[in-house]
Design a protein around this motif. Structure first.
Motif, mmCIF file in Angstrom:
data_model
loop_
_atom_site.group_PDB
_atom_site.id
_atom_site.type_symbol
_atom_site.label_atom_id
_atom_site.label_comp_id
_atom_site.label_asym_id
_atom_site.label_seq_id
_atom_site.Cartn_x
_atom_site.Cartn_y
_atom_site.Cartn_z
ATOM 1 N N ARG A 128 40.029 48.550 49.269
ATOM 2 C CA ARG A 128 40.642 48.267 47.976
ATOM 3 C C ARG A 128 41.131 46.821 48.028
ATOM 4 O O ARG A 128 41.838 46.447 48.962
ATOM 5 C CB ARG A 128 41.836 49.204 47.798
ATOM 6 C CG ARG A 128 42.486 49.190 46.441
ATOM 7 C CD ARG A 128 43.576 50.238 46.408
ATOM 8 N NE ARG A 128 43.032 51.594 46.356
ATOM 9 C CZ ARG A 128 42.702 52.209 45.222
ATOM 10 N NH1 ARG A 128 42.875 51.620 44.063
ATOM 11 N NH2 ARG A 128 42.222 53.427 45.243
ATOM 12 N N ALA A 129 40.749 46.018 47.061
ATOM 13 C CA ALA A 129 41.195 44.624 47.070
ATOM 14 C C ALA A 129 41.087 44.024 45.677
ATOM 15 O O ALA A 129 40.324 44.510 44.839
ATOM 16 C CB ALA A 129 40.344 43.801 48.034
ATOM 17 N N ASP A 130 41.869 42.997 45.471
ATOM 18 C CA ASP A 130 41.757 42.207 44.247
ATOM 19 C C ASP A 130 40.976 40.940 44.582
ATOM 20 O O ASP A 130 41.406 40.145 45.413
ATOM 21 C CB ASP A 130 43.147 41.829 43.720
ATOM 22 C CG ASP A 130 43.841 43.013 43.071
ATOM 23 O OD1 ASP A 130 43.125 43.902 42.551
ATOM 24 O OD2 ASP A 130 45.076 43.059 43.095
ATOM 25 N N VAL A 131 39.837 40.779 43.937
ATOM 26 C CA VAL A 131 39.007 39.591 44.137
ATOM 27 C C VAL A 131 39.430 38.559 43.102
ATOM 28 O O VAL A 131 39.354 38.822 41.897
ATOM 29 C CB VAL A 131 37.515 39.936 43.964
ATOM 30 C CG1 VAL A 131 36.655 38.702 44.145
ATOM 31 C CG2 VAL A 131 37.106 41.047 44.919
ATOM 32 N N LYS A 132 39.890 37.411 43.570
ATOM 33 C CA LYS A 132 40.298 36.366 42.629
ATOM 34 C C LYS A 132 39.118 35.416 42.394
ATOM 35 O O LYS A 132 38.475 34.967 43.345
ATOM 36 C CB LYS A 132 41.491 35.598 43.193
ATOM 37 C CG LYS A 132 42.722 36.480 43.343
ATOM 38 C CD LYS A 132 43.968 35.642 43.508
ATOM 39 C CE LYS A 132 45.181 36.536 43.697
ATOM 40 N NZ LYS A 132 45.484 36.747 45.125
ATOM 41 N N ILE A 155 35.577 32.084 45.046
ATOM 42 C CA ILE A 155 35.956 33.489 45.219
ATOM 43 C C ILE A 155 36.971 33.592 46.358
ATOM 44 O O ILE A 155 36.730 33.049 47.442
ATOM 45 C CB ILE A 155 34.713 34.323 45.610
ATOM 46 C CG1 ILE A 155 33.592 34.128 44.601
ATOM 47 C CG2 ILE A 155 35.089 35.780 45.873
ATOM 48 C CD1 ILE A 155 33.401 35.203 43.609
ATOM 49 N N ARG A 156 38.082 34.290 46.107
ATOM 50 C CA ARG A 156 39.091 34.477 47.155
ATOM 51 C C ARG A 156 39.532 35.936 47.194
ATOM 52 O O ARG A 156 39.846 36.516 46.146
ATOM 53 C CB ARG A 156 40.299 33.576 46.875
ATOM 54 C CG ARG A 156 41.448 33.823 47.843
ATOM 55 C CD ARG A 156 42.569 32.808 47.681
ATOM 56 N NE ARG A 156 43.608 33.087 48.664
ATOM 57 C CZ ARG A 156 44.485 32.208 49.124
ATOM 58 N NH1 ARG A 156 44.462 30.972 48.682
ATOM 59 N NH2 ARG A 156 45.388 32.564 50.036
ATOM 60 N N ILE A 157 39.528 36.512 48.401
ATOM 61 C CA ILE A 157 40.026 37.886 48.572
ATOM 62 C C ILE A 157 41.026 37.889 49.727
ATOM 63 O O ILE A 157 40.656 37.584 50.867
ATOM 64 C CB ILE A 157 38.900 38.890 48.911
ATOM 65 C CG1 ILE A 157 37.659 38.679 48.026
ATOM 66 C CG2 ILE A 157 39.424 40.317 48.779
ATOM 67 C CD1 ILE A 157 36.451 39.526 48.445
ATOM 68 N N ASP A 158 42.285 38.201 49.429
ATOM 69 C CA ASP A 158 43.293 38.372 50.479
ATOM 70 C C ASP A 158 43.487 39.868 50.691
ATOM 71 O O ASP A 158 43.560 40.616 49.719
ATOM 72 C CB ASP A 158 44.633 37.755 50.044
ATOM 73 C CG ASP A 158 44.542 36.248 49.875
ATOM 74 O OD1 ASP A 158 44.547 35.542 50.896
ATOM 75 O OD2 ASP A 158 44.429 35.791 48.720
ATOM 76 N N GLY A 159 43.576 40.278 51.948
ATOM 77 C CA GLY A 159 43.822 41.704 52.161
ATOM 78 C C GLY A 159 43.586 42.124 53.583
ATOM 79 O O GLY A 159 43.359 41.294 54.473
ATOM 80 N N THR A 160 43.650 43.447 53.781
ATOM 81 C CA THR A 160 43.315 44.032 55.078
ATOM 82 C C THR A 160 41.977 44.734 54.922
ATOM 83 O O THR A 160 41.786 45.546 54.016
ATOM 84 C CB THR A 160 44.412 45.018 55.520
ATOM 85 O OG1 THR A 160 45.636 44.294 55.640
ATOM 86 C CG2 THR A 160 44.067 45.648 56.866
#
Ligand code: ZN
Length: 265
Positions: A226-230, A144-149
């Protein structure tokens, strides 16, 4: 490391095609990208089997992405984009040297198969629920990878332990806790099926590293606006067990799930 491996596999494949009429070369994906590689077991770590035995030089051959810990439980490991970091109890992320060793780690070559949009997750549980609803199966391993603020991230790290090693639950009583507000960075983690209880952490096990790769740790809580979870589906699973140290004699027949829940988040 990965490129070298691919080239070697490619050469072996060409040799096989030359020697064996009708031979078919395996898909690279199944050879490395889609295998979750694990060092030791969570229940051994829970019981104080903290001696590092597997070098990061060797571990890096199995993935560019993952989480784990270090010899004597000296901090939290985060691997992202092929770079390995050690977040020590001072909260600082240090680059990992290849000759350092790990007693417990899980890595893979990350390649997203699915993206899950999440929003307004006010804590770890709410985030988990949103991702849970979209995972294709409960009988799988995922990276699981989440990039964001992130509005809020709470992490921990643990100081190096001295022998005789305590249980993990006692070692984490001296953990350092760090809180980040409006922090940009990357969540790096693993979701493991319930059937892997005892081997790995069933459910989510997430670590965090800041965008400047200077700080982070094991995630205790977080908020996501708000984020896109890869999600990388990893149906392959490989495990390396220690052949030295305390592992041979530790009792791995017990159910340690309630003890694990207390320390994971
Ligand atoms: Zn952790």
């Amino acid at each position: 490391m990965n490129e070298k491996y691919t080239i070697i596999v490619g050469l072996l494949c060409l040799a096989a095609l030359a020697l064996l009429p009708g031979a078919v070369c395996a898909d690279d994906d199944l050879l490395d990208d889609d295998v979750l590689f694990q060092v030791s077991t969570i229940d051994a770590l829970m019981q104080g089997v903290f001696d590092g035995f597997y070098s990061f030089h060797d571990l890096q051959a199995h993935g560019d992405f993952g989480i784990g810990t270090f010899d004597s439980l000296d901090g939290e490991m985060i691997a992202v984009d092929g770079d390995y970091y050690q977040v020590k109890a001072d909260g600082v992320a240090y680059p990992v040297q290849g000759n350092m060793t790990t007693p417990f780690s899980t890595v893979t070559y990350f390649k997203a198969d699915q993206t899950i949009a999440v929003q307004n997750a006010s804590n770890y549980t709410m985030l988990s629920r949103q991702i849970d609803q979209k995972l294709p199966s409960k009988n799988m391993f995922y990276a699981i990878r989440i990039d964001g603020t992130f509005p809020y991230v709470k992490t921990r790290s643990v100081p190096a332990q001295k022998k005789p090693y305590p249980r993990l639950a006692d070692a984490t009583k001296n953990q350092s806790v760090f809180e980040f507000s409006n922090v940009t960075g990357t969540v790096v983690g693993v979701w493991a099926s319930e059937f892997s209880k005892g081997l790995n952490v069933a459910g989510y096990h997430l670590h965090f590293i800041t965008a400047d790769r200077k700080a982070g740790g094991h995630i205790l809580d977080l908020k996501v606006d708000r984020a896109d979870v890869k999600v990388d589906v990893t149906p392959g699973f490989a495990m390396q067990l220690p052949t030295t140290g305390d592992f041979y004699n530790v009792d791995l027949s017990q159910d340690l799930q309630s003890e694990l829940k207390k320390i994971e988040n």
